[in-house]
Design an enzyme around this catalytic site. Structure first.
Site, PDB file in Angstrom:
ATOM      1  N   ALA A 179       0.844  -1.210   0.000  1.00 58.84           N
ATOM      2  CA  ALA A 179       0.000   0.000   0.000  1.00 58.84           C
ATOM      3  C   ALA A 179       0.869   1.246   0.000  1.00 58.84           C
ATOM      4  CB  ALA A 179      -0.932  -0.013   1.205  1.00 58.84           C
ATOM      5  N   ILE A 182       2.937   3.480  -5.533  1.00 58.26           N
ATOM      6  CA  ILE A 182       2.593   2.825  -6.797  1.00 58.26           C
ATOM      7  C   ILE A 182       1.309   2.014  -6.648  1.00 58.26           C
ATOM      8  CG2 ILE A 182       3.313   1.025  -8.440  1.00 58.26           C
ATOM      9  CD1 ILE A 182       6.142   2.006  -8.198  1.00 58.26           C
ATOM     10  N   ALA A 268       3.961  -4.134  -5.837  1.00 56.08           N
ATOM     11  CA  ALA A 268       4.382  -2.736  -5.622  1.00 56.08           C
ATOM     12  C   ALA A 268       4.997  -2.603  -4.237  1.00 56.08           C
ATOM     13  CB  ALA A 268       3.185  -1.805  -5.776  1.00 56.08           C
ATOM     14  N   HIS A 443      -9.837  34.577  -3.570  1.00 52.69           N
ATOM     15  CA  HIS A 443     -11.070  33.851  -3.286  1.00 52.69           C
ATOM     16  C   HIS A 443     -11.887  33.728  -4.564  1.00 52.69           C
ATOM     17  CE1 HIS A 443     -14.624  32.499  -1.168  1.00 52.69           C
ATOM     18  NE2 HIS A 443     -15.327  33.389  -1.854  1.00 52.69           N
TER      19      HIS A 443
HETATM   20  P1  NAI Z   1       6.756   1.996  -1.414  1.00 52.44           P
HETATM   21  O1  NAI Z   1       8.015   1.826  -0.665  1.00 52.44           O
HETATM   22  O2  NAI Z   1       6.105   3.331  -1.516  1.00 52.44           O
HETATM   23  O3  NAI Z   1       5.646   0.991  -0.788  1.00 52.44           O
HETATM   24  C1  NAI Z   1       5.844  -0.400  -0.702  1.00 52.44           C
HETATM   25  C2  NAI Z   1       4.844  -1.002   0.280  1.00 52.44           C
HETATM   26  O4  NAI Z   1       4.906  -2.417   0.195  1.00 52.44           O
HETATM   27  C3  NAI Z   1       5.111  -0.621   1.713  1.00 52.44           C
HETATM   28  O5  NAI Z   1       3.934  -0.128   2.307  1.00 52.44           O
HETATM   29  C4  NAI Z   1       5.560  -1.952   2.347  1.00 52.44           C
HETATM   30  O6  NAI Z   1       5.240  -2.052   3.715  1.00 52.44           O
HETATM   31  C5  NAI Z   1       4.791  -2.961   1.496  1.00 52.44           C
HETATM   32  N1  NAI Z   1       5.357  -4.332   1.511  1.00 52.44           N
HETATM   33  C6  NAI Z   1       6.660  -4.676   1.427  1.00 52.44           C
HETATM   34  N2  NAI Z   1       6.777  -6.027   1.464  1.00 52.44           N
HETATM   35  C7  NAI Z   1       5.528  -6.546   1.562  1.00 52.44           C
HETATM   36  C8  NAI Z   1       4.998  -7.894   1.646  1.00 52.44           C
HETATM   37  N3  NAI Z   1       5.790  -8.985   1.616  1.00 52.44           N
HETATM   38  N4  NAI Z   1       3.670  -8.062   1.745  1.00 52.44           N
HETATM   39  C9  NAI Z   1       2.853  -6.975   1.766  1.00 52.44           C
HETATM   40  N5  NAI Z   1       3.296  -5.706   1.685  1.00 52.44           N
HETATM   41  C10 NAI Z   1       4.616  -5.478   1.592  1.00 52.44           C
HETATM   42  O7  NAI Z   1       7.063   1.356  -2.855  1.00 52.44           O
HETATM   43  P2  NAI Z   1       6.333   1.534  -4.272  1.00 52.44           P
HETATM   44  O8  NAI Z   1       4.923   1.947  -4.114  1.00 52.44           O
HETATM   45  O9  NAI Z   1       6.626   0.253  -4.977  1.00 52.44           O
HETATM   46  O10 NAI Z   1       7.113   2.725  -4.955  1.00 52.44           O
HETATM   47  C11 NAI Z   1       8.510   2.584  -5.253  1.00 52.44           C
HETATM   48  C12 NAI Z   1       9.194   3.925  -5.292  1.00 52.44           C
HETATM   49  O11 NAI Z   1       8.731   4.689  -6.382  1.00 52.44           O
HETATM   50  C13 NAI Z   1       8.949   4.715  -4.032  1.00 52.44           C
HETATM   51  O12 NAI Z   1      10.171   5.200  -3.566  1.00 52.44           O
HETATM   52  C14 NAI Z   1       8.053   5.823  -4.479  1.00 52.44           C
HETATM   53  O13 NAI Z   1       8.301   7.020  -3.751  1.00 52.44           O
HETATM   54  C15 NAI Z   1       8.372   5.988  -5.959  1.00 52.44           C
HETATM   55  N6  NAI Z   1       7.192   6.464  -6.661  1.00 52.44           N
HETATM   56  C16 NAI Z   1       6.754   7.731  -6.455  1.00 52.44           C
HETATM   57  C17 NAI Z   1       5.602   8.183  -7.048  1.00 52.44           C
HETATM   58  C18 NAI Z   1       5.129   9.578  -6.767  1.00 52.44           C
HETATM   59  O14 NAI Z   1       5.905  10.364  -6.262  1.00 52.44           O
HETATM   60  N7  NAI Z   1       3.875   9.899  -7.010  1.00 52.44           N
HETATM   61  C19 NAI Z   1       4.811   7.339  -7.939  1.00 52.44           C
HETATM   62  C20 NAI Z   1       5.346   6.024  -8.055  1.00 52.44           C
HETATM   63  C21 NAI Z   1       6.491   5.635  -7.444  1.00 52.44           C
END
Ligand code: NAI
Length: 464
Positions: A179, A182, A268, A443
């Site tokens: 959660a 991504i 993700a 406003h």
């Molecule tokens: P994330 O690090 O934001 O979230 C990964 C989540 O997966 C965490 O909540 C974690 O606790 C959970 N997780 C890990 N292992 C698990 C398991 N075995 N079972 C269930 N849950 C588990 O990583 P995400 O969303 O993949 O994004 C990667 C990177 O890309 C991040 O650093 C993010 O900041 C960046 N990104 C930024 C965006 C933006 O700024 N809008 C958009 C997309 C990506």
């Protein structure tokens, strides 16, 4: 083969921005990129395409849920999936071509192919070896495996964000593992398209590291939108059968085992630095245990003449953090004073409502023992938000209890990703909450909610 002042490896937001700034500062510059198009993960398979999909599906949501209320009657649009993917592709092309244009304009050579560094001062691409006084590594990141689980991505049924942007059809059911940013952005896209989305998260809260109050409100809103959450669940395995995948997970509270099935599983669970094939081991470049290239405060590695920026070094994996490092690193190479203020880097989640954050959270301030005050204002009190059916959420500003200096801000609500920058500028100027509160805000705008939160740090908001 040519001699350059700087060769940059990677043309994502870190690399291409570094290249443009180097060229602007009079340095003879080349950028090595092996993809067919410039722009790296962000433009090709990340930020830009996902924002196109978020925009299109948000429009659909508005048509389905709010048009009739505004007196806009008639058949609501149906989804032409092929055309939506074409729109996304055209968005990518417009942006990647834009970078190509900027390279030409700034006389930056695009060396096509995958680069390696046989020795300091040299970059090898194919059979050619190019000379460079300085090399900047901006090689980015890749999807990291699910910790503690054996999961193989096939990008059809078990997918990463890349596969999620080009599914042949809209799945009926989807499991999102993680959660984080991504998972929630792409989970929202598919939920709006009618997919039943189940998010499985290891921790007890979504979006780790965010302000606790934002986490709670955000999860409540997403649930209302139809996403379901299985929290505190450690995924053990993901297996794909013919047209389905099944996920086994253990609930952390009682160690019980469960299985869930879906048409598609989106993994993700984070990203990791990508430095394959650069030859860093042989060069003796220091790498951390997490695979990040180690640098000093001016992005120098331990090998003279080699710098690194962006997702492959320490810090948040954000395009704009990489861009700032790219500009600053170019300035350092040109003998100027490049600087990045890591205390003021905003983070945005582009769901609806958006979530935006900068600086310290309440949890971090409590842990640091900092005396602070919180000024909060709900979008329910904002006329523009009410008119636009966008009154879910709030602005929270955290300020030092004694000096009133702004220490952080957390917004969930309409255009939060744009509103946050008022606070970023204020923080860069060391502003107090009162400085923002005393600034006239037009406003009716969403920005008034920011001013009201600043007023709430003092004698009180007006419309609450
Ligand atoms: P994330 O690090 O934001 O979230 C990964 C989540 O997966 C965490 O909540 C974690 O606790 C959970 N997780 C890990 N292992 C698990 C398991 N075995 N079972 C269930 N849950 C588990 O990583 P995400 O969303 O993949 O994004 C990667 C990177 O890309 C991040 O650093 C993010 O900041 C960046 N990104 C930024 C965006 C933006 O700024 N809008 C958009 C997309 C990506």
């Amino acid at each position: 083969m040519a001699n350059y002042d700087v060769i940059i490896i990677g043309s994502g937001p870190g690399g291409y921005v570094a290249a443009i700034r180097c060229a602007q500062l009079g340095l003879k510059t080349a950028c090595v990129e092996g993809r067919e198009t410039l722009g790296g993960t962000c433009l090709n398979v990340g930020c830009i395409p996902s924002k196109a999909m978020l925009h299109a599906t948000h429009m659909l949501h508005e048509a389905e849920h709010n048009f009739a209320k505004m007196g806009l009657k008639g058949k609501s649009p149906s989804v032409d999936w092929k055309q939506m993917l074409t729109y996304k592709e055209e968005t990518i092309e417009a942006n990647t071509k834009g970078i190509e244009f900027l390279f030409k304009k700034n006389k930056i050579d695009w060396i096509k192919g995958w680069g390696s560094i046989p020795e300091a001062g040299k970059v090898k691409v194919g059979d050619d070896v190019h000379e460079a006084k300085n090399i900047i590594i901006a090689s980015g990141s890749e999807v990291s495996p699910v910790p503690g689980a054996d999961v193989t991505l096939d990008e059809k049924i078990i997918i990463s964000s890349t596969g999620a942007l080009e599914l042949p059809k809209i799945p009926k059911t989807m499991i999102v593992i993680g959660a984080g940013v991504i998972g929630l952005e792409l989970g929202s896209v598919y939920s709006r398209l009618g997919t039943k989305v189940q998010v499985i998260e290891f921790l007890d809260k979504i979006t780790p590291g965010m302000d606790g109050e934002v986490q709670k409100t955000f999860q409540r809103i997403l649930k209302k939108q139809g996403l379901s959450f299985t929290m505190g669940a450690a995924v053990q395995s993901v297996t794909a059968a013919k047209n389905k995948a099944s996920v086994t997970y253990k609930l952390r509270k009682d160690d019980s085992d469960h299985t869930a099935e879906a048409d598609v599983v989106l993994v993700a669970t984070g990203r990791r630095p990508y430095t394959d094939g650069l030859g860093l081991d042989a060069l003796g470049v220091d790498i951390s245990e997490r695979g990040q290239i180690k640098t000093d405060a001016q992005w120098r590695t331990n090998v003279p003449g080699i710098y690194a920026i962006g997702d492959c070094i320490d810090g948040p994996m954000l395009a704009h953090k990489a861009e700032d490092e790219g500009m600053a690193c170019a300035e350092v190479i040109a003998g100027k004073h490049g600087h990045v203020n890591y205390g003021v880097i905003p983070g945005v989640i582009y769901t609806h409502p958006e979530v935006a954050t900068v600086g310290m959270t309440e949890e971090q301030l409590k842990e640091a023992g900092t005396a602070y005050k919180a000024g909060k204002f709900s979008f329910m009190g904002n006329g523009r938000a009410k008119a636009n059916f966008a009154a879910d959420g709030f602005v929270k500003i955290l300020a030092d209890k004694t000096t009133d200096r702004i220490l952080g801000a957390h917004i969930i609500g309409p255009m939060a990703g744009d509103l946050i920058h008022e606070i970023c500028v204020a923080m860069e100027f060391g502003a107090s909450a009162e400085d923002v509160a005393l600034t006239c805000h037009a406003h009716p705008t969403y920005s008034e909610a920011v001013r009201e939160a600043a007023l709430a740090c003092g004698d009180g908001a007006i419309h609450m």
